[in-house]
Design a protein around this motif. Sequence first.
Motif, PDB file in Angstrom:
ATOM      1  N   UNK A   1      -1.673   6.908  19.098  1.00  0.00           N
ATOM      2  CA  UNK A   1      -0.613   7.802  19.566  1.00  0.00           C
ATOM      3  C   UNK A   1       0.513   6.988  20.192  1.00  0.00           C
ATOM      4  N   UNK A   2       0.140   5.991  20.979  1.00  0.00           N
ATOM      5  CA  UNK A   2       1.147   5.140  21.620  1.00  0.00           C
ATOM      6  C   UNK A   2       2.018   4.450  20.567  1.00  0.00           C
TER       7      UNK A   2
ATOM      8  N   UNK B   1      10.341   6.509  18.859  1.00  0.00           N
ATOM      9  CA  UNK B   1      11.220   6.383  20.033  1.00  0.00           C
ATOM     10  C   UNK B   1      11.112   7.588  20.958  1.00  0.00           C
ATOM     11  N   UNK B   2       9.887   7.959  21.265  1.00  0.00           N
ATOM     12  CA  UNK B   2       9.674   9.052  22.207  1.00  0.00           C
ATOM     13  C   UNK B   2       8.417   8.772  23.031  1.00  0.00           C
ATOM     14  N   UNK B   3       8.215   9.580  24.042  1.00  0.00           N
ATOM     15  CA  UNK B   3       7.050   9.410  24.905  1.00  0.00           C
ATOM     16  C   UNK B   3       5.784   9.833  24.162  1.00  0.00           C
ATOM     17  N   UNK B   4       4.652   9.401  24.700  1.00  0.00           N
ATOM     18  CA  UNK B   4       3.387   9.831  24.103  1.00  0.00           C
ATOM     19  C   UNK B   4       3.256  11.339  24.187  1.00  0.00           C
ATOM     20  N   UNK B   5       3.687  11.909  25.300  1.00  0.00           N
ATOM     21  CA  UNK B   5       3.620  13.362  25.458  1.00  0.00           C
ATOM     22  C   UNK B   5       4.447  14.055  24.372  1.00  0.00           C
TER      23      UNK B   5
ATOM     24  N   UNK C   1       2.669  13.774  21.003  1.00  0.00           N
ATOM     25  CA  UNK C   1       1.526  14.691  20.885  1.00  0.00           C
ATOM     26  C   UNK C   1       2.024  16.110  20.634  1.00  0.00           C
ATOM     27  N   UNK C   2       3.038  16.531  21.375  1.00  0.00           N
ATOM     28  CA  UNK C   2       3.581  17.878  21.203  1.00  0.00           C
ATOM     29  C   UNK C   2       4.167  18.042  19.807  1.00  0.00           C
ATOM     30  N   UNK C   3       4.872  17.018  19.338  1.00  0.00           N
ATOM     31  CA  UNK C   3       5.454  17.065  17.996  1.00  0.00           C
ATOM     32  C   UNK C   3       4.356  17.225  16.943  1.00  0.00           C
ATOM     33  N   UNK C   4       3.311  16.423  17.064  1.00  0.00           N
ATOM     34  CA  UNK C   4       2.211  16.498  16.093  1.00  0.00           C
ATOM     35  C   UNK C   4       1.495  17.837  16.158  1.00  0.00           C
ATOM     36  N   UNK C   5       1.251  18.326  17.358  1.00  0.00           N
ATOM     37  CA  UNK C   5       0.557  19.617  17.491  1.00  0.00           C
ATOM     38  C   UNK C   5       1.404  20.745  16.904  1.00  0.00           C
ATOM     39  N   UNK C   6       2.679  20.745  17.212  1.00  0.00           N
ATOM     40  CA  UNK C   6       3.564  21.780  16.671  1.00  0.00           C
ATOM     41  C   UNK C   6       3.600  21.754  15.158  1.00  0.00           C
TER      42      UNK C   6
END
Length: 92
Positions: A33-34, A41-45, A48-53
């Motif tokens: 994920x990291x 170019x984004x945070x891990x959070x 994760x949100x992008x992938x979940x969505x």
Amino acid sequence: MTTATKRKPSVRKSATEDEKFVVRFPKGLRPQIAEAAKQAHRSMNAEIISHMGRTLELEDEVFRLQRVIDQLLAANDEPSRPAARAAQEIHA
């Protein structure tokens, strides 16, 4: 004579109104994920949100397509009237 500046009382707000949720990752997933977050170019959070969505959107689309396939297969199983009539004439 010095003048004191009046400050507005600070109201502490949370950074966002988002809900917090603790997640435990299986060993080895966090570095993946990291790395994905770094590449995007984004945070891990945010990663994760992008992938979940995106996963939820794709699951909805797969479900919709499965219904379409089921309808097409069901329609294919029902003989059309002209074909059924021709089959009856052949067997008569």
